[in-house]
Design an enzyme around this catalytic site. Structure first.
Site, PDB file in Angstrom:
ATOM      1  N   ASP A  83      23.006 -11.007 -15.243  1.00 40.86           N
ATOM      2  CA  ASP A  83      24.229 -10.642 -15.812  1.00 40.86           C
ATOM      3  C   ASP A  83      24.098 -10.870 -17.186  1.00 40.86           C
ATOM      4  O   ASP A  83      23.785 -11.987 -17.717  1.00 40.86           O
ATOM      5  CB  ASP A  83      25.360 -11.650 -15.100  1.00 40.86           C
ATOM      6  CG  ASP A  83      26.649 -11.597 -15.801  1.00 40.86           C
ATOM      7  OD1 ASP A  83      27.188 -10.342 -16.211  1.00 40.86           O
ATOM      8  OD2 ASP A  83      27.571 -12.639 -15.930  1.00 40.86           O
ATOM      9  N   GLU A  90      24.298  -5.073 -13.707  1.00 38.05           N
ATOM     10  CA  GLU A  90      25.501  -4.445 -13.765  1.00 38.05           C
ATOM     11  C   GLU A  90      25.305  -3.316 -14.796  1.00 38.05           C
ATOM     12  O   GLU A  90      24.990  -3.574 -15.899  1.00 38.05           O
ATOM     13  CB  GLU A  90      26.825  -5.366 -14.361  1.00 38.05           C
ATOM     14  CG  GLU A  90      28.200  -5.200 -13.637  1.00 38.05           C
ATOM     15  CD  GLU A  90      29.200  -6.308 -13.988  1.00 38.05           C
ATOM     16  OE1 GLU A  90      29.430  -6.217 -15.071  1.00 38.05           O
ATOM     17  OE2 GLU A  90      29.117  -6.900 -12.964  1.00 38.05           O
ATOM     18  N   ASP A 121      28.611 -16.877 -14.647  1.00 39.25           N
ATOM     19  CA  ASP A 121      27.291 -15.982 -14.702  1.00 39.25           C
ATOM     20  C   ASP A 121      26.325 -15.827 -13.551  1.00 39.25           C
ATOM     21  O   ASP A 121      25.826 -14.909 -13.486  1.00 39.25           O
ATOM     22  CB  ASP A 121      26.583 -16.177 -16.076  1.00 39.25           C
ATOM     23  CG  ASP A 121      27.571 -16.943 -17.516  1.00 39.25           C
ATOM     24  OD1 ASP A 121      27.481 -15.917 -18.145  1.00 39.25           O
ATOM     25  OD2 ASP A 121      28.009 -17.845 -16.981  1.00 39.25           O
TER      26      ASP A 121
END
Lengths: 177, 177
Positions: free
Chosen positions: A5, A63, A136
Site C-alpha cells: 500500500d 492497489e 497501511d
C-alpha cells in the site's frame, strides 16, 4: 507474494505465502520514510529492496490508482507505486494491480465495505489473534488476500528451488511499523 | 546539470554545463524504453543511472507535473519522474522543478510560447547549428536552460575536485535518440 500500500511517507507491506487453498501471513508492517521527497524515495527503494531480498516474493500486488481530487496526494502515491514497480522489475516479480473496490469485494464481499469490515475479514482469513496495525499494513494484507482469492498463481513453482522458502506458523511475525 | 523530460516510453535528457554566465550543451537525446511497464521502468532506471554516472551532474531539473485531463498519461509521467528523482537521490543530486509556463517564459520570454519558438531559442542559446531533435531532447535542454537563467547554482564548487570535469566545444556531441 508481496502486497504493498504505497505512499511516500508510509508504505504498508504484507508478505503472504500460499499453501494450496489457504494462505499464511508471513510478515507485515509499515516502512516509514522521513525527510525531503528524494530522501524518502531513496528510503522506500532501500526498504523494499531489503524486504524483497529477504522474503523473495514472486508477485507484487498493488492497489490500482485511485484518482481522487487531491492531485498532489495522487502524485505522491504514484511515486511510491513507481518505486515499488521498479523494485519488482529488478527482482523479476510479476505485478498485479487491483482497484480498491475489487479488493474490498474479494475480501469483504462488498465493493463498498468499510475499513473496519475489511480489517475484520483480513484478521479472520489469516487466523490472526488481533487486527493487524497500522491501517497501511491491513490494506497490504487485504491486497495480498485479494490476489489469492482471485486465483493469482503463487508462481513459486516457476522459481529455481534454491529461491523457494517454506514457512510454518513459527515463522509468523509482526514487524512493528 | 541534467534536464529530464520524463515519460515511461521516452525520456528526453540534456546534460548542460555552466561556464560563468554561459552554458554549454554537453549531450542530449532520448532514452527509449520498450516492453511492459515494469521492464520500461527498469530500462529508464538503468539508462538514467548510466547517464548520471558518466556525466556526474549535481542538479536534476524536471518539469513540474502538468495536470492534464488524461489521468493515465499523467500517471505514466509521474512514474518516469519518480524514477528520475530516485536516481538523483541515489547520486546526491539536487532536484529543481519548474512548471511548463516558467520554462517557456525563461527560454522564450513568454509563458505561452509555441514549441517551435522554444526550439529556436534553445538552438540559439546553446549556439547549436541546427534544432535539436527529437522534441523530448529539446524540452530537456529548455529545462536545463531555465535552471541556468533562473540562477540555479551549478553546484560544481561543492563537489570534490575529482568529480569535476571540464567540457570544451570538442566535447559537444549529440547522442541520436
Amino acid at each position: 507474494m508481496l502486497g504493498i500500500d504505497p505512499g511516500t511517507l508510509r508504505v504498508g507491506f504484507a508478505v503472504v505465502d500460499r499453501h494450496g487453498a489457504s494462505q499464511v501471513a508471513v510478515e507485515w508492517g509499515v516502512l516509514r520514510a522521513r525527510g525531503e521527497l528524494p530522501a524518502r524515495l531513496l528510503a522506500i527503494y532501500a526498504g523494499l529492496t531489503e524486504l524483497v531480498k529477504r522474503a523473495r516474493p514472486s508477485v507484487l500486488a498493488l492497489e490500482d490508482v485511485f484518482f481522487g481530487k487531491d492531485v498532489r496526494a495522487m502524485e505522491k502515491i504514484g511515486e511510491g507505486r513507481a518505486i515499488a514497480k521498479l523494485v519488482a522489475a529488478q527482482h523479476g516479480m510479476q505485478v498485479a494491480e487491483y482497484p480498491p473496490a475489487t479488493v474490498k469485494r474479494a475480501v469483504a464481499g462488498n465493493g463498498a465495505a468499510s475499513k473496519e469490515a475489511v480489517a475484520r475479514m483480513v484478521t479472520a482469513a489469516f487466523g490472526l489473534r488481533e487486527q493487524p496495525t497500522p491501517a497501511d499494513a491491513t490494506d497490504a494484507l487485504a491486497l495480498a488476500l485479494c490476489h489469492c482469492t482471485r486465483g493469482g498463481a503463487p508462481q513459486a513453482a516457476s522459481l529455481p528451488r534454491s529461491r523457494r522458502r517454506r514457512w510454518t506458523t513459527e515463522d509468523l511475525r509482526h514487524l512493528p511499523g
